[in-house]
Design a protein around this motif. Structure first.
Motif, mmCIF file in Angstrom:
data_model
loop_
_atom_site.group_PDB
_atom_site.id
_atom_site.type_symbol
_atom_site.label_atom_id
_atom_site.label_comp_id
_atom_site.label_asym_id
_atom_site.label_seq_id
_atom_site.Cartn_x
_atom_site.Cartn_y
_atom_site.Cartn_z
ATOM 1 N N TRP A 76 16.852 -53.674 74.559
ATOM 2 C CA TRP A 76 16.740 -52.944 73.297
ATOM 3 C C TRP A 76 16.795 -53.908 72.115
ATOM 4 O O TRP A 76 16.015 -53.790 71.166
ATOM 5 C CB TRP A 76 17.856 -51.909 73.177
ATOM 6 N N GLY A 77 17.736 -54.843 72.141
ATOM 7 C CA GLY A 77 17.856 -55.804 71.045
ATOM 8 C C GLY A 77 16.604 -56.648 70.887
ATOM 9 O O GLY A 77 16.119 -56.862 69.773
ATOM 10 N N PHE A 78 16.059 -57.116 72.001
ATOM 11 C CA PHE A 78 14.842 -57.920 71.944
ATOM 12 C C PHE A 78 13.673 -57.101 71.400
ATOM 13 O O PHE A 78 12.941 -57.557 70.522
ATOM 14 C CB PHE A 78 14.508 -58.467 73.336
ATOM 15 N N LEU A 79 13.490 -55.892 71.918
ATOM 16 C CA LEU A 79 12.377 -55.053 71.460
ATOM 17 C C LEU A 79 12.549 -54.630 70.006
ATOM 18 O O LEU A 79 11.567 -54.512 69.272
ATOM 19 C CB LEU A 79 12.223 -53.830 72.365
ATOM 20 N N TYR A 80 13.777 -54.394 69.577
ATOM 21 C CA TYR A 80 14.031 -54.033 68.178
ATOM 22 C C TYR A 80 13.597 -55.166 67.255
ATOM 23 O O TYR A 80 12.895 -54.952 66.264
ATOM 24 C CB TYR A 80 15.512 -53.723 67.986
ATOM 25 N N ILE A 81 13.997 -56.369 67.592
ATOM 26 C CA ILE A 81 13.620 -57.529 66.780
ATOM 27 C C ILE A 81 12.111 -57.737 66.835
ATOM 28 O O ILE A 81 11.464 -57.989 65.813
ATOM 29 C CB ILE A 81 14.373 -58.781 67.262
ATOM 30 N N TRP A 82 11.533 -57.628 68.019
ATOM 31 C CA TRP A 82 10.103 -57.844 68.200
ATOM 32 C C TRP A 82 9.272 -56.842 67.395
ATOM 33 O O TRP A 82 8.383 -57.224 66.643
ATOM 34 C CB TRP A 82 9.790 -57.741 69.680
ATOM 35 N N PHE A 83 9.559 -55.548 67.552
ATOM 36 C CA PHE A 83 8.760 -54.535 66.881
ATOM 37 C C PHE A 83 9.034 -54.481 65.373
ATOM 38 O O PHE A 83 8.140 -54.144 64.600
ATOM 39 C CB PHE A 83 8.952 -53.161 67.508
#
Length: 91
Positions: A76-83
């Protein structure tokens, strides 16, 4: 009444999906507390460390629910930063 009907749908999804994911993770936690291997039972019972106060350490298997929780948090943290970076949303 809201100006945009899509906002209602988004709020329902934001409430519904975390609850469903929690129910699935909790069900997995109750059904399979850890991955079972050949030596899982021995590892759960064999004492490898003794600490003061009667605390005993074991080399027990890592609980599945904790594994899923940690993995989900990292994803979730990675995807939040990515998106957030891709969509250019200001925080």
């Amino acid at each position: 009444m809201r100006f945009y009907e899509l906002l209602n749908f988004q709020h329902v999804m934001l409430y519904l999906f975390p609850a469903l994911i929690f129910i699935l993770v909790f069900g997995l936690f109750l059904g399979f507390t850890h991955f079972r291997g050949k030596d899982s039972e021995r590892r759960k019972t064999a004492i490898i460390e003794r600490f003061p106060g009667g605390i005993e350490g074991r080399d027990a298997p890592f609980p599945l629910a904790m594994t899923l929780t940690i993995a989900g948090t990292l994803i979730w943290g990675f995807l939040y930063i990515w998106f957030t970076g891709i969509l250019g949303v200001k925080i």
